[in-house]
Design a protein around this motif. Structure first.
Motif, PDB file in Angstrom:
ATOM      1  N   SER A   1      -4.316  50.504 -45.099  1.00  0.00           N
ATOM      2  CA  SER A   1      -3.674  49.313 -44.554  1.00  0.00           C
ATOM      3  C   SER A   1      -3.021  49.601 -43.209  1.00  0.00           C
ATOM      4  O   SER A   1      -3.088  48.778 -42.277  1.00  0.00           O
ATOM      5  CB  SER A   1      -2.631  48.784 -45.539  1.00  0.00           C
ATOM      6  OG  SER A   1      -1.951  47.679 -45.003  1.00  0.00           O
TER       7      SER A   1
ATOM      8  N   TYR B   1      -3.945  51.926 -40.996  1.00  0.00           N
ATOM      9  CA  TYR B   1      -5.007  52.059 -39.988  1.00  0.00           C
ATOM     10  C   TYR B   1      -5.587  50.691 -39.621  1.00  0.00           C
ATOM     11  O   TYR B   1      -5.889  50.424 -38.453  1.00  0.00           O
ATOM     12  CB  TYR B   1      -6.097  53.015 -40.472  1.00  0.00           C
ATOM     13  CG  TYR B   1      -5.795  54.453 -40.145  1.00  0.00           C
ATOM     14  CD1 TYR B   1      -6.119  54.983 -38.904  1.00  0.00           C
ATOM     15  CD2 TYR B   1      -5.163  55.290 -41.067  1.00  0.00           C
ATOM     16  CE1 TYR B   1      -5.824  56.301 -38.585  1.00  0.00           C
ATOM     17  CE2 TYR B   1      -4.860  56.605 -40.759  1.00  0.00           C
ATOM     18  CZ  TYR B   1      -5.198  57.102 -39.512  1.00  0.00           C
ATOM     19  OH  TYR B   1      -4.894  58.413 -39.193  1.00  0.00           O
ATOM     20  N   GLU B   2      -5.729  49.815 -40.608  1.00  0.00           N
ATOM     21  CA  GLU B   2      -6.228  48.465 -40.314  1.00  0.00           C
ATOM     22  C   GLU B   2      -5.250  47.711 -39.426  1.00  0.00           C
ATOM     23  O   GLU B   2      -5.653  46.988 -38.505  1.00  0.00           O
ATOM     24  CB  GLU B   2      -6.489  47.707 -41.616  1.00  0.00           C
ATOM     25  CG  GLU B   2      -7.711  48.227 -42.377  1.00  0.00           C
ATOM     26  CD  GLU B   2      -7.926  47.510 -43.697  1.00  0.00           C
ATOM     27  OE1 GLU B   2      -9.092  47.470 -44.151  1.00  0.00           O
ATOM     28  OE2 GLU B   2      -6.941  46.995 -44.281  1.00  0.00           O
TER      29      GLU B   2
ATOM     30  N   SER C   1     -11.078  49.711 -38.633  1.00  0.00           N
ATOM     31  CA  SER C   1     -11.632  49.096 -39.840  1.00  0.00           C
ATOM     32  C   SER C   1     -11.754  50.127 -40.961  1.00  0.00           C
ATOM     33  O   SER C   1     -11.780  51.338 -40.718  1.00  0.00           O
ATOM     34  CB  SER C   1     -13.008  48.506 -39.553  1.00  0.00           C
ATOM     35  OG  SER C   1     -13.947  49.540 -39.299  1.00  0.00           O
ATOM     36  N   ARG C   2     -11.848  49.642 -42.175  1.00  0.00           N
ATOM     37  CA  ARG C   2     -11.995  50.547 -43.311  1.00  0.00           C
ATOM     38  C   ARG C   2     -13.278  51.362 -43.215  1.00  0.00           C
ATOM     39  O   ARG C   2     -13.301  52.552 -43.525  1.00  0.00           O
ATOM     40  CB  ARG C   2     -11.977  49.755 -44.620  1.00  0.00           C
ATOM     41  CG  ARG C   2     -12.132  50.642 -45.847  1.00  0.00           C
ATOM     42  CD  ARG C   2     -11.756  49.947 -47.126  1.00  0.00           C
ATOM     43  NE  ARG C   2     -11.873  50.851 -48.260  1.00  0.00           N
ATOM     44  CZ  ARG C   2     -11.339  50.627 -49.442  1.00  0.00           C
ATOM     45  NH1 ARG C   2     -10.624  49.519 -49.656  1.00  0.00           N
ATOM     46  NH2 ARG C   2     -11.475  51.493 -50.430  1.00  0.00           N
TER      47      ARG C   2
ATOM     48  N   TYR D   1     -12.671  54.180 -40.726  1.00  0.00           N
ATOM     49  CA  TYR D   1     -11.749  55.151 -41.307  1.00  0.00           C
ATOM     50  C   TYR D   1     -12.450  56.027 -42.348  1.00  0.00           C
ATOM     51  O   TYR D   1     -12.301  57.258 -42.341  1.00  0.00           O
ATOM     52  CB  TYR D   1     -10.554  54.442 -41.943  1.00  0.00           C
ATOM     53  CG  TYR D   1      -9.614  55.397 -42.646  1.00  0.00           C
ATOM     54  CD1 TYR D   1      -8.688  56.138 -41.915  1.00  0.00           C
ATOM     55  CD2 TYR D   1      -9.683  55.584 -44.025  1.00  0.00           C
ATOM     56  CE1 TYR D   1      -7.843  57.029 -42.558  1.00  0.00           C
ATOM     57  CE2 TYR D   1      -8.838  56.477 -44.668  1.00  0.00           C
ATOM     58  CZ  TYR D   1      -7.923  57.191 -43.933  1.00  0.00           C
ATOM     59  OH  TYR D   1      -7.092  58.098 -44.566  1.00  0.00           O
TER      60      TYR D   1
ATOM     61  N   GLN E   1     -14.302  52.707 -33.080  1.00  0.00           N
ATOM     62  CA  GLN E   1     -14.166  51.293 -33.440  1.00  0.00           C
ATOM     63  C   GLN E   1     -14.635  50.391 -32.298  1.00  0.00           C
ATOM     64  O   GLN E   1     -15.371  49.417 -32.515  1.00  0.00           O
ATOM     65  CB  GLN E   1     -12.704  50.987 -33.775  1.00  0.00           C
ATOM     66  CG  GLN E   1     -12.449  49.562 -34.238  1.00  0.00           C
ATOM     67  CD  GLN E   1     -13.014  49.295 -35.616  1.00  0.00           C
ATOM     68  OE1 GLN E   1     -12.877  50.115 -36.513  1.00  0.00           O
ATOM     69  NE2 GLN E   1     -13.666  48.156 -35.787  1.00  0.00           N
TER      70      GLN E   1
ATOM     71  N   GLU F   1     -17.702  47.740 -32.356  1.00  0.00           N
ATOM     72  CA  GLU F   1     -17.480  46.335 -32.044  1.00  0.00           C
ATOM     73  C   GLU F   1     -18.358  45.845 -30.908  1.00  0.00           C
ATOM     74  O   GLU F   1     -18.768  44.676 -30.871  1.00  0.00           O
ATOM     75  CB  GLU F   1     -15.999  46.094 -31.710  1.00  0.00           C
ATOM     76  CG  GLU F   1     -15.077  46.231 -32.917  1.00  0.00           C
ATOM     77  CD  GLU F   1     -13.604  46.151 -32.540  1.00  0.00           C
ATOM     78  OE1 GLU F   1     -13.322  45.984 -31.324  1.00  0.00           O
ATOM     79  OE2 GLU F   1     -12.752  46.248 -33.440  1.00  0.00           O
TER      80      GLU F   1
END
Length: 431
Positions: free
Chosen positions: A8, A10-11, A16-17, A20, A419, A423
């Protein structure tokens, strides 16, 4: 705290999970490497503490001085500490040295006279030294003062071309400069052992030649420094490794008494040398930064290995490769396009504690011959022991990642760089 709380966090930071969990899978294979890094840090920590104890560091050495700085015992004692850490006769450690390029310029211009020749046996120098030397014309370059320049390029595999070096050394060769780190090149960085072999070879050909090592990004990565293996000078910046993230400015030159004396005369004035130069209240940061440096460097090394391990598995060429030994804190990742470089750097910026909201853009940075993109949300402007990434916007579109005052910040920065690439549709994580 449980695993879901960490996810949570890191989010919340923008990771994103999926990214991670990919990073965690990579980390499982790095524990042994990290243990070895910690062992080197422990040795170097002892080396620094021993130098401070030998020189009886105490609270009086933290007092500020202004003006001329005469009888500045804190400054003078810090220089004795540096000389002992690097096992040299003398050291010049000053806030009046503004950056690594300035430190190198002082060392070169102090020890080269008109008619002398400078030799680089490791190929082209770092971009900002081109105008210092005069490879690209500039007022006040060494070339303008009658110093000539030669270089022996590396072999295609990145090793020294000893035959070429032998041909280049001549009666006018006064100083040899060795750049330890890769700079903006995708060659390997050199180990202290390799540099020692090169020094021995050059001294064997010309015993009186002076040898300077640009030690930037390499301090405390290994148990030995180039000064342990015959370098007449080792030179670096305090807003890189040895400042430990606390030094707000400054540089150092450690070496023989003769070389350091000349550097001091060049930095201040002939006849004044090391007698002048106020510390301006920076001694606590300089002493404590040096004290912290071995563990800060260890965190940066872990980040570099983690970055190589992540990006190599995704098909991007890395120098050094993930499994290779480390000789500096820099990790080069060849991303192959301008767009990927920009996305990577935006991820590093987004992970910063300072200026995280800023969007890095390529620009014409002074001293470089192409646009450069830089990401650095640092407490000290331009500090590359803090989490940062940069590179010239030119083929092969390699980005150079370094720093991280803590391993956890380096980890976040690497995950954020990935990330942003995900994206942007430039990277697809394996299923």
């Amino acid at each position: 705290m449980n695993f879901m709380e960490l996810i949570s966090m890191y989010e919340q930071l923008g990771v994103s999970r999926a990214v991670y969990e990919y990073g965690e899978a990579v980390l499982q294979g790095l524990r042994t490497r990290f243990d070895a890094i910690d062992q080197t840090a422990e040795y170097n920590q002892g080396k620094v503490i021993a130098a401070m104890q030998k020189n009886r560091v105490n609270a009086t050495h933290f007092a500020a001085t202004t003006g001329y700085g005469y009888d500045d015992e804190g400054r003078d004692n810090l220089e004795r500490v540096y000389a002992d850490v690097f096992h040299t006769e003398a050291a010049l450690v000053r806030p009046q040295i503004t950056c690594g390029t300035h430190a190198l310029t002082v060392a070169l211009s102090a020890n080269l006279l008109p008619g002398d020749e400078l030799l680089s046996p490791v190929g082209a120098p770092y971009d900002t030294l081109e105008k210092v030397i005069g490879i690209r014309p500039s007022p006040c370059s060494l070339a303008e003062y009658g110093v000539t320049y030669q270089q022996a390029d590396l072999k295609p595999d990145g090793s020294f071309d000893y035959d070429a070096i032998r041909e280049k050394i001549n009666d006018r060769t006064k100083l040899i400069t060795i750049q330890r780190s890769k700079g903006y090149a995708t060659r390997p960085s050199f180990s202290v052992h390799q540099i020692g072999e090169l020094i021995a070879f050059c001294k064997g050909l010309k015993p009186d030649v002076k040898i300077m090592v640009d030690n930037c990004y390499g301090e405390f990565v290994e148990p030995l420094e180039p000064s342990d293996l015959g370098a007449d000078m080792v030179v670096g910046s305090l807003i890189k490794n040895p400042g430990g993230g606390l030094a707000p400015i400054g540089g150092y030159i450690c070496g023989t008494r003769e070389c350091v004396d000349r550097c001091a005369y060049r930095l201040s004035a002939p006849g004044l040398g090391q007698e002048v130069g106020a510390n301006l209240g920076l001694m606590p940061a300089f002493y404590q930064g040096l004290f912290l440096s071995p563990t800060v460097v260890a965190g940066a090394l872990k980040g570099a290995i983690f970055a190589a391990s992540i990006y190599e598995k995704l098909g991007f060429p890395c120098v050094p490769r993930a499994a290779e030994d480390r000789h500096d804190i820099i990790q080069a990742v060849t991303l192959g396009s301008r767009e990927a470089m920009v996305a990577f750097c935006r991820g590093i910026q987004a992970a910063a504690p300072v200026d995280s909201y800023v969007t890095p853009e390529p620009w014409a940075m002074p001293g470089y011959d192409s646009d450069v993109i830089m990401a650095a949300g640092a407490f000290v402007q331009g500090s590359s022991i803090e989490l940062s990434a940069d590179g010239p916007i030119r083929p092969p579109y390699a980005v150079y990642f370094q720093g991280g005052l803590t391993w956890y910040h380096a980890k976040l920065g690497i995950l954020m760089s990935l990330q942003k690439l995900v994206e942007a549709g430039l990277v697809h994580l394996p299923e």
